[in-house]
Design a protein around this motif. Structure first.
Motif, PDB file in Angstrom:
ATOM      1  N   ALA A 185       1.393  26.497 -33.796  1.00 29.89           N
ATOM      2  CA  ALA A 185       2.006  25.177 -33.624  1.00 29.89           C
ATOM      3  C   ALA A 185       0.940  24.094 -33.588  1.00 29.89           C
ATOM      4  CB  ALA A 185       2.840  25.148 -32.341  1.00 29.89           C
ATOM      5  N   PHE A 186      -0.141  24.335 -32.865  1.00 26.46           N
ATOM      6  CA  PHE A 186      -1.238  23.361 -32.807  1.00 26.46           C
ATOM      7  C   PHE A 186      -1.825  23.132 -34.196  1.00 26.46           C
ATOM      8  CE2 PHE A 186      -5.794  22.485 -32.503  1.00 26.46           C
ATOM      9  CZ  PHE A 186      -5.748  21.259 -31.862  1.00 26.46           C
ATOM     10  N   GLN A 187      -2.030  24.216 -34.944  1.00 26.10           N
ATOM     11  CA  GLN A 187      -2.579  24.100 -36.287  1.00 26.10           C
ATOM     12  C   GLN A 187      -1.638  23.302 -37.193  1.00 26.10           C
ATOM     13  OE1 GLN A 187      -3.097  27.823 -38.354  1.00 26.10           O
ATOM     14  NE2 GLN A 187      -4.376  26.916 -39.930  1.00 26.10           N
ATOM     15  N   ALA A 188      -0.346  23.566 -37.102  1.00 25.06           N
ATOM     16  CA  ALA A 188       0.629  22.841 -37.925  1.00 25.06           C
ATOM     17  C   ALA A 188       0.617  21.351 -37.586  1.00 25.06           C
ATOM     18  CB  ALA A 188       2.026  23.425 -37.731  1.00 25.06           C
ATOM     19  N   MET A 189       0.541  21.030 -36.284  1.00 30.74           N
ATOM     20  CA  MET A 189       0.490  19.612 -35.881  1.00 30.74           C
ATOM     21  C   MET A 189      -0.798  18.958 -36.369  1.00 30.74           C
ATOM     22  SD  MET A 189       2.245  19.360 -32.114  1.00 30.74           S
ATOM     23  CE  MET A 189       1.886  20.941 -31.409  1.00 30.74           C
ATOM     24  N   ALA A 190      -1.908  19.667 -36.283  1.00 25.66           N
ATOM     25  CA  ALA A 190      -3.184  19.114 -36.751  1.00 25.66           C
ATOM     26  C   ALA A 190      -3.141  18.861 -38.255  1.00 25.66           C
ATOM     27  CB  ALA A 190      -4.329  20.057 -36.400  1.00 25.66           C
ATOM     28  N   LEU A 191      -2.581  19.803 -39.002  1.00 30.49           N
ATOM     29  CA  LEU A 191      -2.487  19.627 -40.458  1.00 30.49           C
ATOM     30  C   LEU A 191      -1.575  18.454 -40.824  1.00 30.49           C
ATOM     31  CD1 LEU A 191      -2.384  23.340 -41.666  1.00 30.49           C
ATOM     32  CD2 LEU A 191      -4.262  21.709 -41.908  1.00 30.49           C
ATOM     33  N   LYS A 192      -0.452  18.309 -40.102  1.00 33.46           N
ATOM     34  CA  LYS A 192       0.434  17.167 -40.363  1.00 33.46           C
ATOM     35  C   LYS A 192      -0.294  15.849 -40.060  1.00 33.46           C
ATOM     36  CE  LYS A 192       4.031  19.154 -41.908  1.00 33.46           C
ATOM     37  NZ  LYS A 192       4.392  18.981 -43.311  1.00 33.46           N
ATOM     38  N   SER A 193      -1.089  15.836 -39.006  1.00 35.43           N
ATOM     39  CA  SER A 193      -1.861  14.628 -38.668  1.00 35.43           C
ATOM     40  C   SER A 193      -2.850  14.300 -39.767  1.00 35.43           C
ATOM     41  CB  SER A 193      -2.608  14.824 -37.349  1.00 35.43           C
ATOM     42  OG  SER A 193      -1.709  14.971 -36.285  1.00 35.43           O
ATOM     43  N   VAL A 194      -3.543  15.318 -40.268  1.00 29.92           N
ATOM     44  CA  VAL A 194      -4.518  15.104 -41.340  1.00 29.92           C
ATOM     45  C   VAL A 194      -3.817  14.607 -42.600  1.00 29.92           C
ATOM     46  CG1 VAL A 194      -6.162  16.272 -42.877  1.00 29.92           C
ATOM     47  CG2 VAL A 194      -6.233  16.698 -40.419  1.00 29.92           C
ATOM     48  N   GLU A 195      -2.655  15.175 -42.903  1.00 26.78           N
ATOM     49  CA  GLU A 195      -1.891  14.709 -44.070  1.00 26.78           C
ATOM     50  C   GLU A 195      -1.526  13.232 -43.918  1.00 26.78           C
ATOM     51  OE1 GLU A 195       1.549  17.190 -44.691  1.00 26.78           O
ATOM     52  OE2 GLU A 195       0.320  18.979 -44.951  1.00 26.78           O
ATOM     53  N   GLY A 242       4.942  11.287 -37.562  1.00 26.54           N
ATOM     54  CA  GLY A 242       5.453  11.468 -36.205  1.00 26.54           C
ATOM     55  C   GLY A 242       6.681  12.364 -36.166  1.00 26.54           C
ATOM     56  N   THR A 243       7.566  12.198 -37.130  1.00 28.34           N
ATOM     57  CA  THR A 243       8.781  13.011 -37.193  1.00 28.34           C
ATOM     58  C   THR A 243       8.439  14.483 -37.419  1.00 28.34           C
ATOM     59  OG1 THR A 243      10.085  11.156 -38.017  1.00 28.34           O
ATOM     60  CG2 THR A 243      10.956  13.364 -38.443  1.00 28.34           C
ATOM     61  N   GLU A 244       7.502  14.729 -38.335  1.00 27.42           N
ATOM     62  CA  GLU A 244       7.114  16.120 -38.602  1.00 27.42           C
ATOM     63  C   GLU A 244       6.453  16.760 -37.386  1.00 27.42           C
ATOM     64  OE1 GLU A 244       7.838  18.014 -41.308  1.00 27.42           O
ATOM     65  OE2 GLU A 244       9.042  16.290 -41.898  1.00 27.42           O
ATOM     66  N   ILE A 245       5.598  16.019 -36.710  1.00 28.45           N
ATOM     67  CA  ILE A 245       4.938  16.552 -35.514  1.00 28.45           C
ATOM     68  C   ILE A 245       5.970  16.775 -34.407  1.00 28.45           C
ATOM     69  CG2 ILE A 245       3.318  15.976 -33.653  1.00 28.45           C
ATOM     70  CD1 ILE A 245       1.536  14.731 -35.830  1.00 28.45           C
ATOM     71  N   ALA A 246       6.916  15.859 -34.282  1.00 23.48           N
ATOM     72  CA  ALA A 246       7.968  16.015 -33.265  1.00 23.48           C
ATOM     73  C   ALA A 246       8.804  17.259 -33.521  1.00 23.48           C
ATOM     74  CB  ALA A 246       8.859  14.774 -33.239  1.00 23.48           C
ATOM     75  N   LYS A 247       9.094  17.567 -34.791  1.00 26.67           N
ATOM     76  CA  LYS A 247       9.856  18.777 -35.119  1.00 26.67           C
ATOM     77  C   LYS A 247       9.100  20.030 -34.679  1.00 26.67           C
ATOM     78  CE  LYS A 247      12.300  16.982 -39.155  1.00 26.67           C
ATOM     79  NZ  LYS A 247      12.386  17.048 -40.623  1.00 26.67           N
ATOM     80  N   ILE A 248       7.802  20.045 -34.942  1.00 22.85           N
ATOM     81  CA  ILE A 248       6.991  21.200 -34.540  1.00 22.85           C
ATOM     82  C   ILE A 248       6.974  21.313 -33.017  1.00 22.85           C
ATOM     83  CG2 ILE A 248       4.648  22.153 -34.535  1.00 22.85           C
ATOM     84  CD1 ILE A 248       4.300  20.691 -37.296  1.00 22.85           C
TER      85      ILE A 248
END
Length: 182
Positions: A18-28, A94-100
């Protein structure tokens, strides 16, 4: 409830994913923002060059006023479009990170619920009141989280609507183009 080392490893693995997915979404999101800024900078340099060329060809004060007024509204429109794009990138990220995050919270609640159930089964006689209290506290915390989450989503929707309305009013409230003398 964590009963084995394997369960603990799975919980940690899930949290890491989950942390990795949030970090990748932030980088995107940062990549999109960087691309937008590069495009805006390139357009700004090209437009500034064109405006400077036009300014150097001005022969009288009236032409200078006409040039300034004709460039004013397109600049405001471009800034509005840029602001909308920045907001859109932020909102999408923000929406993608919130979903994760919500998925991780749901999984944590499920695991905590299982732990409470396990505790209930193994509770000594006479501890029913404590078990009921723990279940009530968990339920109240989940309800509070749901309410805060709903309020946050409503605030985001309201902000998006306000931005859309502001964008429409800027586009509608354009000043009349200057009239050229014959």
């Amino acid at each position: 409830m964590v009963n084995t080392p394997e369960q603990f490893v799975e919980i940690q693995k899930s949290a890491l994913e989950a942390f990795q997915a949030m970090a990748l979404k932030s980088v995107e999101g940062f990549e999109k923002l960087a691309d937008l800024n590069i495009q805006a900078f390139k357009a700004s340099v090209a437009e500034s060059s064109e405006h400077m060329k036009s300014a150097l060809n001005i022969k009288d004060a009236r032409s200078l006023g006409d040039l300034a007024s004709t460039n004013l509204q397109p600049a405001a429109d471009k800034f509005g479009a840029y602001a909308r794009d920045v907001y859109q990138i932020g909102a999408e990220t923000g929406t993608e990170i919130a979903k994760i995050f919500e998925k991780q919270i749901a999984e944590g609640n499920k695991q905590f619920g299982a732990a409470v159930e396990e505790m209930t089964r193994n509770a000594p006689a006479g501890s029913e009141g404590v078990v009921t209290l723990v279940k009530s506290a968990v339920s109240a915390a989940n309800n509070a989280y749901d309410q805060v989450n709903k309020a946050a989503k409503q605030a985001v929707e309201m902000a998006e609507q306000n931005i859309a309305n502001a964008t429409k009013s800027v586009s509608v409230a354009r000043p009349a183009a200057p009239k050229k003398a014959a």
